[in-house]
Write a protein that holds these residues in place. Structure first.
Motif, PDB file in Angstrom:
ATOM      1  N   PRO A   1      31.321 -14.618  39.761  1.00  0.00           N
ATOM      2  CA  PRO A   1      31.291 -15.970  39.180  1.00  0.00           C
ATOM      3  C   PRO A   1      31.037 -15.943  37.682  1.00  0.00           C
ATOM      4  N   ALA A   2      31.601 -16.916  36.990  1.00  0.00           N
ATOM      5  CA  ALA A   2      31.550 -16.951  35.527  1.00  0.00           C
ATOM      6  C   ALA A   2      30.128 -17.067  34.996  1.00  0.00           C
TER       7      ALA A   2
ATOM      8  N   SER B   1      35.510 -10.987  43.017  1.00  0.00           N
ATOM      9  CA  SER B   1      35.530 -11.977  41.937  1.00  0.00           C
ATOM     10  C   SER B   1      34.090 -12.377  41.635  1.00  0.00           C
TER      11      SER B   1
ATOM     12  N   ASP C   1      36.650 -16.427  36.608  1.00  0.00           N
ATOM     13  CA  ASP C   1      35.684 -15.453  37.101  1.00  0.00           C
ATOM     14  C   ASP C   1      36.181 -14.046  36.760  1.00  0.00           C
TER      15      ASP C   1
ATOM     16  N   ASP D   1      26.655 -21.223  32.204  1.00  0.00           N
ATOM     17  CA  ASP D   1      27.649 -21.348  33.282  1.00  0.00           C
ATOM     18  C   ASP D   1      28.653 -22.443  32.914  1.00  0.00           C
TER      19      ASP D   1
END
Length: 800
Positions: A464-465, A462, A417, A380
């Motif tokens: 999350p990364a 969207s 994202d 992350d």
């Protein structure tokens, strides 16, 4: 991956028992393979009390034993025979009473019982530290400070003991978001919060930091593609020492050995939040400059394990101001810049490295660390700062460090994202059921997936990364199903499909036909990995980025895999082997070659032992018969030729249309020895593409059973020992007579009553005229012709 239940509950508050948590984790794809108990001290010191030695005298019947009386409180005095050299009157000691279980390192235990030792009653045991699991010391009994320990109290009351339950999760490689306690808690909460289960999730954020003064360290990231984000901190006055008990227990619960407080804190953050950290001895960083980039190919670098490695020039390297390597980024630290007991100032690193670059570096050097395991799958990028601030706080509290100056950070381009559009109709199509739109949005929110906009029949979202594996609509639908619950999707009552008729030109049809035939003959199908290791790299196809040294090449033959299957079964007392495998083999010659084969391996008994046939060992001819059954389905002509192949001690091949179709042989003794196999094995391989090609040009036709009987005639031939049956067979096949239908060798004799250098072959010939009954004159002409051929070619003599 191991998850501590105690640690997990730091992030998620729930009244669910561990077993129930395990069930829910499995339901959402984090498959739980087992739950084990962990005790920081095995047995948790149960049954151990504080005692005082009242008397101590020599054992009347043994020179090395002492006879003692020990007060364990409440007026209870025990007689205990003790062999420790340091036991003495007046000592305060730990005592194991009758019924206590004493554990060794392997987890085995013995129970303290009242017994007579050399004629004297013993009602317990005065313990040494290693017997209690407190240390490795066995120099004598453990003597306690009487000012700190009260006689009669439970010994466990004086220790920070930890009992835990450790959840073993079989994590799939794509789930980097769940490679930490925090990640598992976050995923579990998403499920519980949307399925009427009470739970609270403690979301982490960056810690506020107190820093002092300033530092002169600088940071330079040479290539932002290799290192999109890097954060560094300078911490002075650290005291490298043992970690506190609670921290050591956390790490030991998940199978890690504590090293020192600094390293233990980085491991705690790694397994807590999924963000690898690395600590450098700041005083060893030249010019007080940290650079992230690459170094010249061929540069030597010694890693923490003391191994000198040659860098290939593509690894991401953490360097000092003089471009000396300090660490293979995301993989392994260097021996010269690591933290030691003398370290006073550290440079702490938290970063996001390019996953592909880390993976290539780790594989090139054959290194697989907890850090590389995460970095090469994508950590992350947004927890980088949170993780380092938590680590700094812990170092300040545990190691007394002081944060100097501001954090150094390079993050030129934020990792965004993922933007995805999902359609409700697609969700319904994939799941086969309707989920209310509000439920879909509830699940997305629980997964921290933001709904950006509601569009006609769908949502703009969207992701999350930290969910590097969720980038497409189908990925999001899988996430919705995971949290909604696979078990809530009903199986359809009817399944519709269109049967497809396979043509004779379809290789699958041939493979299925052969597979059914072999299964009917008692064979089992196996499937082996196409990746392997090879002794001889000649013609081998080597992978550019192998998973390991054992899986660095594409297999050149199916034989080795079948031999591994064979020894696995033989070692488990299943010596009767009948295996087959369809698979591809690979070679690098003038160009890359890829061929598909059917491989067959037999060994042991051909049929199970019984009272009529107590011994029935399979042999070369059994295998040959199986192969011929398969070839009959091709309706082709083929010839038998001698074969020289280093894999076999004896071998032959079948050729068709001028190409090798089949190879059959007895596996060479040297190859069997490599696999520790001490019984004969017989192997055949059939070229599938060639078989299909030949089959497609021929049709299997029905033929009536002949109206007239076959006539059998036998010949016993005396020939030289060096002549093979193959030569006789080929000579017989050249005979112009159309009446010869079958040739067989039914007896071989070498021994008494034969001239030296000679042997006897007994061959049978089946003759048939499909138009009429053969007359004796016609039979004699054929047999005379055969005899003349054998005499001319081999100087054969007839035996009566």
């Amino acid at each position: 991956m191991k998850i501590s239940n105690n640690w997990l509950r730091d992030y998620i508050k729930t009244e669910l028992k561990t077993e129930r948590i395990g069930e829910f984790l499995t339901d959402i794809g984090l498959e739980v393979e087992g739950i084990d108990k962990f005790e920081s001290v095995k047995g948790s010191l149960e049954g151990i009390v504080v005692g005082k030695v009242l008397t101590c005298e020599k054992h009347p019947n043994a020179d090395k034993l002492k006879k003692t009386t020990v007060d364990i409180g409440n007026g209870k005095i025990l007689n205990i025979v003790c062999g420790a050299p340091n036991v003495a009157e007046g000592q305060t000691v730990p005592v194991a009473v009758v019924g206590t279980k004493i554990y060794d390192k392997t987890g085995n235990f013995f129970e303290i019982k009242e017994a007579k030792i050399r004629g004297e009653v013993s009602q317990g045991m005065i313990c040494a530290e290693d017997e209690l699991g407190l240390s490795e010391d066995h120099g004598g009994i453990m003597v306690l400070d009487e000012a700190q320990y009260e006689v009669g109290k439970n010994f466990a009351d004086y220790f920070e003991l930890t009992n835990d339950e450790v959840i073993e999760i079989g994590l799939t490689p794509n789930r980097t978001d769940a490679m930490s306690h925090y990640g598992v808690a976050r995923d579990l909460y998403a499920f519980l919060s949307t399925n009427q289960q009470k739970a609270q999730f403690e979301k982490v954020a960056s810690e506020p930091l107190n820093n002092e003064g300033s530092h002169s360290f600088t940071l330079e990231v040479e290539d932002a593609d290799l290192c999109p984000r890097y954060i560094g901190a300078v911490i002075e006055d650290v005291k490298v020492a043992e970690s506190p008990i609670w921290l050591k227990n956390r790490l030991q619960a998940i199978g890690l050995n504590p090293i020192n407080n600094i390293v233990d804190i980085t491991n705690y953050i790694l397994h807590g939040y999924g963000q690898p950290l690395h600590a450098f001895d700041a005083d060893k960083i030249a010019d007080k400059k940290v650079k992230v980039g690459t170094v010249k190919k061929g540069t030597k670098f010694t890693t923490l394990d003391g191994v000198e490695r040659t860098l290939n020039g593509t690894e991401v390297i953490i360097k000092d101001g003089k471009d000396h390597p300090m660490c293979i980024a995301g993989v392994f630290g260097g021996a010269q810049s690591g933290v030691s007991n003398e370290t006073k100032t550290i440079f702490l690193e938290s970063a996001y490295f390019n996953p592909v670059a880390v993976r290539k570096g780790a594989k090139f050097h054959g290194l697989n660390t907890d850090a590389s395991f995460r970095f090469e799958r994508g950590v992350d990028p947004n927890i980088t700062r949170t993780a380092i601030t938590h680590a700094i706080k812990m170092i300040q509290e545990i190691a007394g460090g002081k944060l100097i100056g501001e954090l150094l950070e390079e993050y030129p381009k934020k990792i965004e994202d993922s933007y995805v559009i999902i359609r409700f109709s697609k969700i319904e199509q994939i799941l086969g059921t309707k989920i209310h739109r509000e439920k879909v949005k509830e699940i997305l929110k629980a997964l921290e997936i933001k709904v950006l906009n509601e569009i006609q029949n769908g949502l703009e979202i969207s992701v999350p990364a930290y969910r590097a594996d969720v980038t497409r609509e189908i990925d999001v639908i899988e996430e919705i199903l995971r949290i909604y619950g696979y078990n809530k999707i009903d199986a359809p009552q009817k399944i519709s499909f269109t049967p497809v008729k396979l043509s004779a030109n379809d290789q699958d049809e041939l493979e299925n036909s052969w597979a059914r035939t072999l299964q009917g003959l008692g064979f089992n199908e196996v499937m082996n990995n196409s990746l392997t290791s090879v002794k001889d790299e000649t013609d081998a196809v080597k992978l550019l980025n192998p998973l390991s040294s054992d899986l660095a090449f594409m297999r050149k033959s199916l034989l080795e895999g079948l031999l591994q299957n064979a020894i696995y079964n033989i070692n488990r007392k299943n010596q009767d082997i009948k295996f087959f495998e369809f698979g591809k083999i690979y070679h690098k010659r003038a160009q890359y070659e890829e061929r598909k084969q059917l491989a067959i391996l037999v060994s042991g008994r051909d049929v199970a032992e019984n009272w009529l046939k107590p011994k029935s060992t399979t042999d070369f001819y059994n295998l040959k018969a199986y192969v011929k059954v398969l070839l009959e389905k091709l309706a082709i002509d083929y010839k038998e030729v001698a074969l020289s192949d280093e894999r076999f001690s004896d071998a032959l091949a079948y050729e068709a249309d001028g190409k090798t179709l089949v190879r059959i042989g007895k596996v060479a003794a040297g190859l069997l020895k490599d696999f520790d196999i001490d019984q004969d094995c017989f192997y055949a391989e059939i070229e599938l593409e060639l078989a299909q090609e030949l089959r497609s040009t021929n049709e299997l036709k029905f033929k009536d059973i002949p109206k007239f009987n076959k006539i059998r005639r036998d010949l016993a031939l005396l020939i030289d020992k060096n002549i093979t049956y193959q030569e006789l067979y080929q000579t017989a096949q050249k005979n112009k007579s159309p009446f010869i239908k079958n040739i067989n060798l039914f007896d071989v004799y070498e021994g008494k009553n034969l001239p030296e250098g000679k042997k006897s072959y007994a061959m049978s010939f089946e003759l048939l005229n499909e138009e009429k009954t053969l007359e004796e004159k016609e039979i004699s002409e054929v047999m005379d012709s055969l005899i003349k051929s054998f005499q001319k070619e081999f100087n054969a003599e007839l035996r009566s």
